[in-house]
Design a protein around this motif. Sequence first.
Motif, short mmCIF file in Angstrom:
data_model
loop_
_atom_site.label_atom_id
_atom_site.label_comp_id
_atom_site.label_asym_id
_atom_site.label_seq_id
_atom_site.Cartn_x
_atom_site.Cartn_y
_atom_site.Cartn_z
N GLN A 178 68.55 -82.56 78.82
CA GLN A 178 69.99 -82.72 79.50
C GLN A 178 69.75 -82.69 80.98
OE1 GLN A 178 71.81 -79.76 77.08
NE2 GLN A 178 72.37 -81.05 75.66
N ASP A 179 68.79 -82.38 81.54
CA ASP A 179 68.49 -82.53 83.16
C ASP A 179 68.03 -83.72 83.26
OD1 ASP A 179 66.01 -82.00 82.30
OD2 ASP A 179 65.73 -80.12 83.36
N GLY A 180 67.75 -84.62 82.24
CA GLY A 180 67.13 -86.01 82.39
C GLY A 180 65.59 -86.03 82.51
N VAL A 181 64.98 -85.07 82.19
CA VAL A 181 63.43 -85.22 81.96
C VAL A 181 63.01 -85.48 80.56
CG1 VAL A 181 61.36 -83.62 81.99
CG2 VAL A 181 63.14 -83.20 83.74
N PRO A 182 62.01 -86.33 80.52
CA PRO A 182 61.61 -86.89 79.18
C PRO A 182 61.25 -85.81 78.35
CG PRO A 182 60.94 -88.49 80.72
CD PRO A 182 61.46 -87.31 81.51
N ILE A 183 61.19 -85.79 76.81
CA ILE A 183 60.98 -84.94 76.10
C ILE A 183 59.37 -85.35 75.68
CG2 ILE A 183 61.29 -83.80 73.67
CD1 ILE A 183 64.02 -84.09 74.11
N LEU A 187 62.23 -76.47 72.67
CA LEU A 187 62.41 -75.85 73.87
C LEU A 187 61.68 -76.64 74.97
CD1 LEU A 187 61.50 -72.38 72.87
CD2 LEU A 187 63.83 -72.85 73.16
N PRO A 188 62.41 -76.78 76.36
CA PRO A 188 61.89 -77.42 77.38
C PRO A 188 60.75 -76.66 78.19
CG PRO A 188 63.86 -76.35 78.06
CD PRO A 188 63.89 -76.19 76.71
N LYS A 189 59.74 -77.11 78.08
CA LYS A 189 58.56 -76.40 78.68
C LYS A 189 58.74 -76.45 80.26
CE LYS A 189 53.44 -76.50 79.25
NZ LYS A 189 52.39 -77.05 79.01
N HIS A 190 59.30 -77.49 80.77
CA HIS A 190 59.31 -77.33 82.19
C HIS A 190 60.10 -76.50 82.73
CE1 HIS A 190 62.75 -80.06 81.09
NE2 HIS A 190 63.20 -79.80 82.34
N HIS A 248 72.32 -69.43 79.65
CA HIS A 248 72.91 -70.72 80.48
C HIS A 248 71.96 -71.79 79.94
CE1 HIS A 248 74.94 -67.86 82.89
NE2 HIS A 248 75.97 -69.05 82.78
N PRO A 249 71.70 -72.16 78.62
CA PRO A 249 70.56 -72.91 78.14
C PRO A 249 70.65 -74.23 78.38
CG PRO A 249 72.16 -72.37 76.28
CD PRO A 249 72.51 -71.50 77.51
N VAL A 250 69.51 -75.09 78.53
CA VAL A 250 69.56 -76.57 78.76
C VAL A 250 68.77 -77.03 77.56
CG1 VAL A 250 68.65 -78.43 80.18
CG2 VAL A 250 69.87 -76.32 81.24
N GLY A 251 69.44 -77.83 76.79
CA GLY A 251 68.94 -78.39 75.54
C GLY A 251 68.79 -80.07 75.47
N ALA A 252 68.93 -80.47 74.43
CA ALA A 252 68.65 -82.06 74.20
C ALA A 252 69.34 -82.49 72.97
CB ALA A 252 67.11 -82.29 73.93
N GLY A 253 70.47 -81.79 72.65
CA GLY A 253 71.15 -82.14 71.22
C GLY A 253 72.36 -82.90 71.91
N TRP A 278 73.94 -88.75 75.07
CA TRP A 278 72.74 -88.44 74.10
C TRP A 278 72.37 -89.84 73.52
CZ3 TRP A 278 72.81 -86.82 68.37
CH2 TRP A 278 71.78 -86.26 68.29
N PHE A 279 70.91 -89.87 73.22
CA PHE A 279 70.26 -90.91 72.91
C PHE A 279 70.36 -91.28 71.60
CE2 PHE A 279 67.66 -87.74 71.26
CZ PHE A 279 66.93 -88.28 70.04
#
Length: 538
Positions: free
Chosen positions: A107-112, A173-176, A194-199, A220-221
């Motif tokens: 959700q910060d724009g970084v590719p998974i 989970l976001p490794k970065h 204050h999590p940042v996810g990808a859902g 969301w993609f």
Amino acid sequence: MHRRLFACALIFLSLAGYRGDRGAGTAGTGGTLIIAAPGDADVLLPPVATTQLAAHVIQRIFPRLAELKLGLNTLDDSGFTPVLARRWEHRDAKTIVFHLDPRARWQDGVPITSADVVYTFGVYRDSLTASPYRVNLDPIASVTAPDAGTVVFTFRTSYPEQLYDATYQLLMLPKHLLGGIRDDSLASSAFARHPVGAGPFHFGHWEAGTEISVEADTTWFLGRPHLDRIVWRVMPDVAASVSALLAGDADAIEFVPQRDQIERAARDTMLRLVPYPSPFIGGLIFNLRRPLFADRAMRRAIGMAVDRETIVRSVFGPWGETPIGFATRMQWIASGTVRQLRYDTAEASRLLDSLGWRRGAGGMRQRAGQPLEFTVVTPTTSRIRQEVATLIQNQLAQAGISLKIQPLEVSVFDQRTAAGDFEAMMFSRTLDPSPGNMVQFWASSSVGGENFGAYRSPAFDSLLAAATRSRGRTASLPKWHAVLERLNLDAPALFLYTPRNNAAIHRRFENVTIRPDSWLATVATWSVAPDRRLPRDR
């Protein structure tokens, strides 16, 4: 639950999960869903979150490689739909290769990438993380990344639920964002609040003890959720929660456990009760570290002195049932007959006499001058568990056993039970769709984790291993029944009740479907028609 308790229209759509084409329809987007929640979250970090509310929130924020469909078929690939993984294949009997969807972004724009998947597996498996779900990943030997878009899961052995373990057990989970934090510090990190996810939803806000919210991720993609936001308001009292629904201050409750409150909700024309098979089971766990309960005969005697049918009728009326063991109707293994301890006060008395616990003056039992008594702890937030404990207390008194009930504030209850600081505890568990999660609660390897009563049985472990390796429901069912029977007859716990679940949901919400293991699994498809929205929906 296979019977409808009320005439409510529940249309199970043939959804494949979170797909990019799901936006088609007439409802449009917008609206807020306010849920009355019985308790607060503990932490919003998937590997260590344990409370019911935390699970609901993080499952909206953090996605899996693939999701279960509504049918809860965990035994083969047809029961799953892609999410972060665009596709997968079984390279051989011990290997699954996942190919990630290149559109997926944090959700910060970084590719998974595959590095995130490898990192996530490592966090769950690291003993420093102290994840209670770590044991569920024991069958996975390794997770590797041959390139940024490919992940390889290698399993220790061939078994039918490999795909289930690789997907259902891991929220990514976001490794970065987390890779620079020690695993034993993740739960106390700022990210955990204050999590940042990808859902399909991103974190909104968290006011401890009061409210948590998530907001729709409009980019969301796999397609924007229909709702704008979900808000959980902490309302521990069930009657107050139902009153909030009736007053229009809340829109939904996961399930209404008490029959008087079910009847209140059923009378309101603006609400509908949606029945679904229950994932919940409750009862009493003995602490086998204590000498009194290390004796299998003692545990069995107590079990035979407890009338489970009467307890269920008294507490739930027609909206509950006695389980066949550590299983609920949500799980396919709950069909058929399973041997268990019968209610038999004469046999219970004979066993207690043979152990030297004789009735004295007043009818209560003692041995060598010591009374037969123990204490059960129960959380103050659970009216049901307190009611059940009181009924057990009365029944055991008829057998000459003195039971003391110690209500504890929920955080103290959690701390003491996790530390093994109790004689007996009233438990409530939310089970997974797969019966394999018995490993988490009853395997010898889980002592020190969520096997709170320290039950150790090589025979049980062997039966459980054989059942998890068995293929096909027809061949597997007798093996799973053998697992349940061993647990029933060893009696490390009394499996007393499972509710017949009824979610209460305001009728303005459309496209409502419920997956029993996670009632909000399809909430991204729920919607509110524009002409039925309230001022707070805008």
